[in-house]
Write a protein that holds these residues in place. Structure first.
Motif, short mmCIF file in Angstrom:
data_model
loop_
_atom_site.label_atom_id
_atom_site.label_comp_id
_atom_site.label_asym_id
_atom_site.label_seq_id
_atom_site.Cartn_x
_atom_site.Cartn_y
_atom_site.Cartn_z
N VAL A 80 0.88 -1.17 0.00
CA VAL A 80 0.00 0.00 0.00
C VAL A 80 0.92 1.21 0.00
O VAL A 80 1.57 1.51 1.01
CB VAL A 80 -0.94 -0.01 1.22
N GLU A 81 1.00 1.90 -1.12
CA GLU A 81 1.93 3.02 -1.29
C GLU A 81 1.41 4.33 -0.71
O GLU A 81 2.20 5.16 -0.27
CB GLU A 81 2.23 3.22 -2.79
N ASP A 82 0.11 4.54 -0.74
CA ASP A 82 -0.47 5.80 -0.30
C ASP A 82 -0.55 5.85 1.23
O ASP A 82 -1.20 5.02 1.85
CB ASP A 82 -1.87 5.95 -0.91
N ASP A 83 0.13 6.82 1.82
CA ASP A 83 0.18 6.93 3.29
C ASP A 83 -1.20 7.16 3.90
O ASP A 83 -1.51 6.62 4.96
CB ASP A 83 1.12 8.06 3.71
N ASP A 84 -2.02 7.99 3.25
CA ASP A 84 -3.37 8.25 3.77
C ASP A 84 -4.22 6.98 3.75
O ASP A 84 -4.96 6.71 4.70
CB ASP A 84 -4.06 9.36 2.97
N GLU A 85 -4.12 6.21 2.67
CA GLU A 85 -4.86 4.95 2.57
C GLU A 85 -4.39 3.99 3.65
O GLU A 85 -5.20 3.36 4.34
CB GLU A 85 -4.67 4.34 1.18
N TRP A 86 -3.08 3.86 3.80
CA TRP A 86 -2.48 2.95 4.79
C TRP A 86 -3.01 3.31 6.19
O TRP A 86 -3.46 2.43 6.93
CB TRP A 86 -0.96 3.08 4.73
N GLU A 87 -2.97 4.59 6.52
CA GLU A 87 -3.42 5.02 7.84
C GLU A 87 -4.92 4.78 8.04
O GLU A 87 -5.34 4.30 9.08
CB GLU A 87 -3.10 6.51 8.02
N ALA A 88 -5.73 5.12 7.04
CA ALA A 88 -7.19 4.95 7.15
C ALA A 88 -7.56 3.48 7.32
O ALA A 88 -8.42 3.14 8.14
CB ALA A 88 -7.88 5.55 5.93
N VAL A 89 -6.92 2.60 6.58
CA VAL A 89 -7.26 1.17 6.65
C VAL A 89 -6.79 0.57 7.97
O VAL A 89 -7.51 -0.22 8.59
CB VAL A 89 -6.70 0.41 5.43
N LEU A 90 -5.61 0.94 8.43
CA LEU A 90 -5.15 0.41 9.72
C LEU A 90 -5.95 0.99 10.89
O LEU A 90 -6.16 0.29 11.88
CB LEU A 90 -3.65 0.63 9.91
N GLU A 91 -6.41 2.21 10.78
CA GLU A 91 -7.31 2.75 11.81
C GLU A 91 -8.61 1.96 11.84
O GLU A 91 -9.14 1.65 12.91
CB GLU A 91 -7.60 4.23 11.56
N LEU A 92 -9.11 1.60 10.67
CA LEU A 92 -10.30 0.77 10.60
C LEU A 92 -10.04 -0.59 11.23
O LEU A 92 -10.85 -1.08 12.01
CB LEU A 92 -10.75 0.60 9.14
N TYR A 93 -8.89 -1.20 10.92
CA TYR A 93 -8.55 -2.50 11.52
C TYR A 93 -8.52 -2.38 13.05
O TYR A 93 -9.05 -3.24 13.75
CB TYR A 93 -7.21 -3.01 10.98
N ASP A 94 -7.89 -1.33 13.55
CA ASP A 94 -7.85 -1.13 15.00
C ASP A 94 -9.27 -1.04 15.58
O ASP A 94 -9.56 -1.61 16.62
CB ASP A 94 -7.08 0.15 15.35
N GLU A 95 -10.12 -0.30 14.89
CA GLU A 95 -11.50 -0.15 15.34
C GLU A 95 -12.24 -1.49 15.33
O GLU A 95 -13.02 -1.79 16.22
CB GLU A 95 -12.22 0.87 14.46
N MET A 96 -11.94 -2.30 14.32
CA MET A 96 -12.61 -3.61 14.21
C MET A 96 -12.15 -4.57 15.29
O MET A 96 -12.87 -5.49 15.64
CB MET A 96 -12.35 -4.23 12.82
N THR A 97 -10.96 -4.37 15.83
CA THR A 97 -10.41 -5.33 16.80
C THR A 97 -10.55 -4.88 18.25
O THR A 97 -10.21 -5.62 19.15
CB THR A 97 -8.92 -5.61 16.50
N VAL A 98 -11.07 -3.67 18.47
CA VAL A 98 -11.26 -3.18 19.84
C VAL A 98 -12.41 -3.94 20.47
O VAL A 98 -13.48 -4.10 19.87
CB VAL A 98 -11.55 -1.66 19.84
N LEU A 99 -12.19 -4.42 21.65
CA LEU A 99 -13.25 -5.10 22.40
C LEU A 99 -13.90 -4.10 23.36
O LEU A 99 -13.22 -3.47 24.16
CB LEU A 99 -12.68 -6.27 23.21
N PHE A 100 -15.19 -3.97 23.24
CA PHE A 100 -15.91 -3.07 24.12
C PHE A 100 -16.47 -3.87 25.30
O PHE A 100 -17.11 -4.87 25.11
CB PHE A 100 -17.06 -2.38 23.37
N ASP A 101 -16.21 -3.38 26.50
CA ASP A 101 -16.69 -4.05 27.71
C ASP A 101 -18.10 -3.63 28.05
O ASP A 101 -18.53 -2.57 27.87
CB ASP A 101 -15.79 -3.76 28.91
#
Length: 101
Positions: A80-101
């Motif tokens: 993934v060459e585009d820094d904005d794309e890389w950041e947006a997708v990894l932020e989404l991944y982080d959001e998908m993996t957060v466990l809410f108590d």
């Protein structure tokens, strides 16, 4: 690049079906190292893989790749060459993996 929500991500299993839980990536020196497949998903018309080696896990690092198909129909990983794309997708991944108590 727009911000994504977990509803934008469609889970896929392309790499897992082809390779199992790990893929072998060739390094710059020609050595191969296994990377565990943490997630695969599609957002709009792009497919992504989040991968992690054992060394990366110790440093809490992730690798993000596009999943593409070459002319022969073989799965390939592309940077993934585009820094904005890389950041947006990894932020989404982080959001998908957060466990809410």
């Amino acid at each position: 690049m727009t911000a994504y929500t977990p509803d934008d991500a469609v889970p896929i299993q392309l790499l897992r079906e082809a390779f199992g839980d790990e893929v072998m990536l060739e390094g710059e020196e020609g050595d191969s190292k296994p990377l565990r497949i943490l997630a695969e998903f599609r957002i709009e018309d792009r497919q992504y893989a989040v991968l992690q080696s054992a060394a990366m896990k110790r440093s809490d690092e992730l690798a993000l790749f596009h999943i593409v198909t070459d002319e022969q129909g073989e799965l390939q990983l592309a940077t993934v060459e585009d820094d904005d794309e890389w950041e947006a997708v990894l932020e989404l991944y982080d959001e998908m993996t957060v466990l809410f108590d």
